[in-house]
Design a protein around this motif. Structure first.
Motif, PDB file in Angstrom:
ATOM      1  N   SER A   1      61.943  -2.128-128.517  1.00 56.43           N
ATOM      2  CA  SER A   1      61.595  -2.898-127.126  1.00 56.43           C
ATOM      3  C   SER A   1      62.336  -2.884-126.113  1.00 56.43           C
ATOM      4  CB  SER A   1      62.248  -4.489-127.671  1.00 56.43           C
ATOM      5  OG  SER A   1      63.431  -4.081-128.469  1.00 56.43           O
TER       6      SER A   1
ATOM      7  N   GLU B   1      51.791  -7.294-122.453  1.00 58.10           N
ATOM      8  CA  GLU B   1      51.947  -8.829-123.956  1.00 58.10           C
ATOM      9  C   GLU B   1      52.327  -8.702-124.725  1.00 58.10           C
ATOM     10  OE1 GLU B   1      48.374 -11.161-125.177  1.00 58.10           O
ATOM     11  OE2 GLU B   1      47.794 -10.323-123.714  1.00 58.10           O
ATOM     12  N   ARG B   2      52.536  -7.204-125.492  1.00 62.14           N
ATOM     13  CA  ARG B   2      52.329  -7.390-125.976  1.00 62.14           C
ATOM     14  C   ARG B   2      54.392  -6.837-126.660  1.00 62.14           C
ATOM     15  NH1 ARG B   2      49.352  -5.971-130.698  1.00 62.14           N
ATOM     16  NH2 ARG B   2      50.844  -4.964-132.508  1.00 62.14           N
ATOM     17  N   ARG B   3      54.741  -6.611-125.242  1.00 63.89           N
ATOM     18  CA  ARG B   3      56.194  -5.962-125.888  1.00 63.89           C
ATOM     19  C   ARG B   3      56.734  -7.527-124.675  1.00 63.89           C
ATOM     20  NH1 ARG B   3      60.176  -5.482-121.129  1.00 63.89           N
ATOM     21  NH2 ARG B   3      61.949  -4.465-121.892  1.00 63.89           N
TER      22      ARG B   3
ATOM     23  N   LEU C   1      56.166  -0.767-127.030  1.00 63.24           N
ATOM     24  CA  LEU C   1      55.119  -1.884-126.874  1.00 63.24           C
ATOM     25  C   LEU C   1      55.023  -1.907-125.741  1.00 63.24           C
ATOM     26  CD1 LEU C   1      58.046  -4.098-128.646  1.00 63.24           C
ATOM     27  CD2 LEU C   1      55.464  -3.998-129.475  1.00 63.24           C
TER      28      LEU C   1
ATOM     29  N   THR D   1      55.807 -11.492-133.979  1.00 60.69           N
ATOM     30  CA  THR D   1      55.332 -11.597-132.592  1.00 60.69           C
ATOM     31  C   THR D   1      55.504 -13.099-133.567  1.00 60.69           C
ATOM     32  OG1 THR D   1      53.271 -12.085-133.695  1.00 60.69           O
ATOM     33  CG2 THR D   1      53.729 -10.207-131.780  1.00 60.69           C
TER      34      THR D   1
ATOM     35  N   PHE E   1      52.566  -0.684-132.984  1.00 58.09           N
ATOM     36  CA  PHE E   1      53.097  -1.681-132.079  1.00 58.09           C
ATOM     37  C   PHE E   1      52.019  -1.598-130.514  1.00 58.09           C
ATOM     38  CE2 PHE E   1      56.542   0.092-134.128  1.00 58.09           C
ATOM     39  CZ  PHE E   1      57.684  -0.483-134.298  1.00 58.09           C
ATOM     40  N   ALA E   2      51.350  -0.537-130.202  1.00 59.31           N
ATOM     41  CA  ALA E   2      50.270  -0.463-129.185  1.00 59.31           C
ATOM     42  C   ALA E   2      49.032  -0.064-129.740  1.00 59.31           C
ATOM     43  CB  ALA E   2      50.966   0.131-127.556  1.00 59.31           C
ATOM     44  N   GLU E   3      48.326  -0.585-129.408  1.00 56.70           N
ATOM     45  CA  GLU E   3      46.693  -0.091-130.475  1.00 56.70           C
ATOM     46  C   GLU E   3      46.022   1.278-129.643  1.00 56.70           C
ATOM     47  OE1 GLU E   3      43.478  -2.684-129.983  1.00 56.70           O
ATOM     48  OE2 GLU E   3      43.730  -2.978-127.992  1.00 56.70           O
TER      49      GLU E   3
ATOM     50  N   THR F   1      50.375   0.287-122.300  1.00 64.64           N
ATOM     51  CA  THR F   1      48.739  -0.587-122.061  1.00 64.64           C
ATOM     52  C   THR F   1      47.824  -0.027-121.957  1.00 64.64           C
ATOM     53  OG1 THR F   1      49.331  -0.282-120.055  1.00 64.64           O
ATOM     54  CG2 THR F   1      50.336  -2.476-120.568  1.00 64.64           C
TER      55      THR F   1
ATOM     56  N   ALA G   1      55.570 -10.521-126.029  1.00 62.50           N
ATOM     57  CA  ALA G   1      55.541 -11.903-127.346  1.00 62.50           C
ATOM     58  C   ALA G   1      56.372 -10.608-128.503  1.00 62.50           C
ATOM     59  CB  ALA G   1      53.669 -11.550-127.804  1.00 62.50           C
ATOM     60  N   PHE G   2      56.981 -10.042-128.890  1.00 57.74           N
ATOM     61  CA  PHE G   2      57.805  -9.203-129.209  1.00 57.74           C
ATOM     62  C   PHE G   2      58.866  -9.894-129.792  1.00 57.74           C
ATOM     63  CE2 PHE G   2      60.704  -6.030-130.743  1.00 57.74           C
ATOM     64  CZ  PHE G   2      60.095  -5.297-132.391  1.00 57.74           C
TER      65      PHE G   2
END
Length: 262
Positions: free
Chosen positions: A21, A118-120, A27, A261, A233-235, A30, A122-123
């Motif tokens: 995080s 965004e994923r960070r 995360l 999330t 964690f990230a695609e 991008t 929402a973590f």
């Protein structure tokens, strides 16, 4: 320092959550943009013009692109090699974002890391099974006579080479198993594996880093520390899938399972 394995695992888990995080942890990734796919040297949402030139990437930018190189505003042309420093110390930045040059099997790419991803935001943590002593088992490393490379699918759908240096032999619930492993520069072992929980109660595959064996090839394999791969964690990561033979028919209900999330 605690000698209680359960407390040590808890400390390890908390450090893992902090690491993933972090502002430039996994995360925050991008995009991974392959220059072979760039149209006229342009990368979506990335300023400047990028092109490959044999053993380097050439970036051309203007002051209006807002790129910082080695801490100074940049304009003009520069040759760049693959960036092996921590992401937060990368040579290129645009505001809070970091632009990292990457090379895989002769192909060049630019990765974008953004603390505001965004994923960070929402973590909410890593879902993991609490420590159980039965998942820490003695193992033996059996090196291959020669290192091998196998082609395996990666998370982005492309097959790439995966180097393997030997196999780990161990028992779970009285049954013998093996995993093919890579040997890192410091002698530590690394495996990508799946099991009967994969894609169900856990991510579709996981990583295992049991450390280095002793002179007799002995070590402990602790599945309590099975790791989610970066692509969980990230695609935009290109994690390798398990090689043939690394899908265990046992249900390894231990270690990290899922990304939580909000």
């Amino acid at each position: 320092m605690s000698t209680d394995p359960a407390q040590e695992w808890k400390n390890w888990h908390e450090r893992r959550v902090e690491t993933v995080s972090a502002p430039y942890g996994p995360l925050a990734l991008t995009g991974t943009h392959w220059l072979a796919d760039a149209v006229e040297g342009r990368i979506p949402a990335v300023p400047g013009e990028w092109r490959e030139d044999d053993d380097a990437v050439v970036l051309t930018a203007t002051a209006q692109d807002g790129i910082v190189l080695d801490g100074e505003p940049f304009s003009g042309e520069v040759r760049l090699t693959a960036d092996h420093t921590p992401v937060g110390e990368s040579r290129l930045a645009q505001g809070a974002r970091r632009l990292v040059v990457l090379r895989r099997e002769g192909l060049w790419a630019v990765r974008v890391w953004d603390p505001e991803a965004e994923r960070r935001r929402a973590f909410a943590g890593i879902g993991a099974t609490p420590y159980e002593a039965r998942w820490a088992v003695p193992a033996t490393f059996r090196p291959y006579d020669e290192a091998r490379t196998v082609r395996v699918a990666n998370a982005d759908g492309v097959e790439r080479g995966l180097g393997l240096g030997g196999e780990l032999a161990f028992a779970l619930d009285g049954r013998e198993h093996t995993l093919q492993v890579a040997v890192e520069d410091d002698g530590a072992l690394w495996a990508v594996f799946a099991d009967a929980t994969s894609g169900d109660s856990t991510f579709r595959f996981r990583f295992l880093r049991p450390g280095a064996p002793d002179a007799q090839g002995r070590l402990t394999v602790d599945f309590n520390r099975a790791l989610l791969p970066p692509c969980a964690f990230a695609e935009h990561f290109i994690c390798p899938f398990p090689p043939p033979g690394n899908t265990l028919d046992a249900a390894v209900a231990a270690g990290e399972r899922t990304v939580l999330t909000r």
